[in-house]
Motif scaffolding. Structure first.
Motif, PDB file in Angstrom:
ATOM      1  N   SER A   1      45.564  32.453  28.204  1.00  0.00           N
ATOM      2  CA  SER A   1      44.348  33.218  27.900  1.00  0.00           C
ATOM      3  C   SER A   1      43.177  32.346  27.460  1.00  0.00           C
ATOM      4  CB  SER A   1      44.642  34.235  26.790  1.00  0.00           C
ATOM      5  OG  SER A   1      44.842  33.564  25.546  1.00  0.00           O
TER       6      SER A   1
ATOM      7  N   LEU B   1      43.372  30.763  24.562  1.00  0.00           N
ATOM      8  CA  LEU B   1      43.493  30.677  23.108  1.00  0.00           C
ATOM      9  C   LEU B   1      43.896  29.272  22.649  1.00  0.00           C
ATOM     10  CD1 LEU B   1      43.472  31.919  20.293  1.00  0.00           C
ATOM     11  CD2 LEU B   1      45.833  32.683  20.711  1.00  0.00           C
TER      12      LEU B   1
ATOM     13  N   PHE C   1      49.791  35.633  24.771  1.00  0.00           N
ATOM     14  CA  PHE C   1      48.466  35.030  24.766  1.00  0.00           C
ATOM     15  C   PHE C   1      48.413  33.694  25.501  1.00  0.00           C
ATOM     16  CE2 PHE C   1      48.699  38.024  21.358  1.00  0.00           C
ATOM     17  CZ  PHE C   1      47.507  38.715  21.472  1.00  0.00           C
ATOM     18  N   ARG C   2      49.524  33.268  26.071  1.00  0.00           N
ATOM     19  CA  ARG C   2      49.537  32.019  26.838  1.00  0.00           C
ATOM     20  C   ARG C   2      48.742  32.212  28.124  1.00  0.00           C
ATOM     21  NH1 ARG C   2      55.838  31.281  25.519  1.00  0.00           N
ATOM     22  NH2 ARG C   2      55.519  30.851  23.300  1.00  0.00           N
TER      23      ARG C   2
ATOM     24  N   CYS D   1      48.792  35.707  16.878  1.00  0.00           N
ATOM     25  CA  CYS D   1      48.592  35.221  18.242  1.00  0.00           C
ATOM     26  C   CYS D   1      48.880  33.728  18.399  1.00  0.00           C
ATOM     27  CB  CYS D   1      47.155  35.459  18.689  1.00  0.00           C
ATOM     28  SG  CYS D   1      46.609  37.135  18.573  1.00  0.00           S
ATOM     29  N   GLY D   2      48.499  32.934  17.394  1.00  0.00           N
ATOM     30  CA  GLY D   2      48.672  31.495  17.526  1.00  0.00           C
ATOM     31  C   GLY D   2      48.375  30.752  16.246  1.00  0.00           C
TER      32      GLY D   2
ATOM     33  N   ALA E   1      47.896  43.012  18.822  1.00  0.00           N
ATOM     34  CA  ALA E   1      49.187  42.342  19.030  1.00  0.00           C
ATOM     35  C   ALA E   1      50.253  43.029  18.177  1.00  0.00           C
ATOM     36  CB  ALA E   1      49.085  40.870  18.671  1.00  0.00           C
TER      37      ALA E   1
ATOM     38  N   VAL F   1      51.355  29.270  20.487  1.00  0.00           N
ATOM     39  CA  VAL F   1      50.634  30.430  20.997  1.00  0.00           C
ATOM     40  C   VAL F   1      51.692  31.426  21.444  1.00  0.00           C
ATOM     41  CG1 VAL F   1      49.081  31.300  22.791  1.00  0.00           C
ATOM     42  CG2 VAL F   1      48.586  29.117  21.669  1.00  0.00           C
ATOM     43  N   ALA F   2      51.593  32.655  20.928  1.00  0.00           N
ATOM     44  CA  ALA F   2      52.548  33.707  21.281  1.00  0.00           C
ATOM     45  C   ALA F   2      52.526  33.944  22.785  1.00  0.00           C
ATOM     46  CB  ALA F   2      52.213  34.982  20.523  1.00  0.00           C
TER      47      ALA F   2
ATOM     48  N   ALA G   1      45.285  32.382  14.634  1.00  0.00           N
ATOM     49  CA  ALA G   1      44.611  33.388  15.457  1.00  0.00           C
ATOM     50  C   ALA G   1      45.368  34.700  15.334  1.00  0.00           C
ATOM     51  CB  ALA G   1      44.574  32.935  16.913  1.00  0.00           C
ATOM     52  N   GLU G   2      44.611  35.762  15.063  1.00  0.00           N
ATOM     53  CA  GLU G   2      45.216  37.080  14.908  1.00  0.00           C
ATOM     54  C   GLU G   2      44.467  38.082  15.770  1.00  0.00           C
ATOM     55  OE1 GLU G   2      46.941  37.159  10.452  1.00  0.00           O
ATOM     56  OE2 GLU G   2      44.744  37.162  10.586  1.00  0.00           O
ATOM     57  N   ASP G   3      45.167  39.140  16.159  1.00  0.00           N
ATOM     58  CA  ASP G   3      44.599  40.208  16.970  1.00  0.00           C
ATOM     59  C   ASP G   3      45.290  41.493  16.557  1.00  0.00           C
ATOM     60  OD1 ASP G   3      43.925  42.068  18.936  1.00  0.00           O
ATOM     61  OD2 ASP G   3      44.110  40.639  20.580  1.00  0.00           O
TER      62      ASP G   3
END
Length: 166
Positions: free
Chosen positions: A99, A101, A96-97, A66-67, A61, A92-93, A56-58
């Motif tokens: 959230s 995700l 982002f915990r 992200c995860g 961030a 999970v970074a 997972a990317e954003d």
């Protein structure tokens, strides 16, 4: 993974180990000591047959990451049970915990274990002190098998073996 994607994998893995050192069976020092060739091999394994990796990317961030969750076919298989897969490299970074995700990544992982890897059972190990992870997996249908394995980096500690039928 191709090209220099191993560099990103290395950076992410080092962040994961620094943030949650008991969640993995590798020390930060061991990961830092690996050569470029070892990191390239690890990157290639992320897309090898019998393995599915979700990242997972954003763009908002700090580093975009992200995860991560990875599902692999378990070896060896217990022939008396449905085909087994293992959930590994779960992260999970911190930002982002909580959230949702982790639940989304887990949903994709469960689906891939069944549909892409042909598994009927998904297993994982959780460090005995990782109560947040134990609660998360229980909420998502995993049950504690009662099996305990010595934690590789500290044999005085245990990993709880959990599983979920698919």
């Amino acid at each position: 993974m191709t090209g220099d994607e191993w560099v990103s994998l290395r950076a992410v893995r080092l962040d994961m180990l620094a943030d949650t050192p008991t969640a993995y069976v590798e020390s930060l020092a061991s990961a830092e000591a690996q050569t470029e060739g070892q990191w390239r091999s690890r990157a290639a394994a992320m897309t090898a047959p019998g393995s599915v990796t979700f990242v997972a990317e954003d763009d908002s961030a700090a580093n975009g990451f992200c995860g991560l969750m990875r599902v692999v076919v378990k070896h060896p298989q217990d022939p008396g049970r449905p085909r087994q897969a293992m959930l590994i490299s779960v992260y999970v970074a911190a930002a982002f915990r909580g959230s949702g995700l982790a639940g989304k990544l887990l949903g994709h992982s469960v689906e891939a274990a069944a549909s892409e890897l042909g598994a009927g059972l998904l297993q994982l190990g959780v460090h005995e002190d990782n109560t947040r992870a134990l609660r998360f997996y229980t909420r998502h249908g995993f049950r504690d098998t009662g099996l305990r394995e010595a934690y590789a980096l500290d044999p005085a500690k245990k990993e709880f073996i959990m599983e979920r039928e698919l």
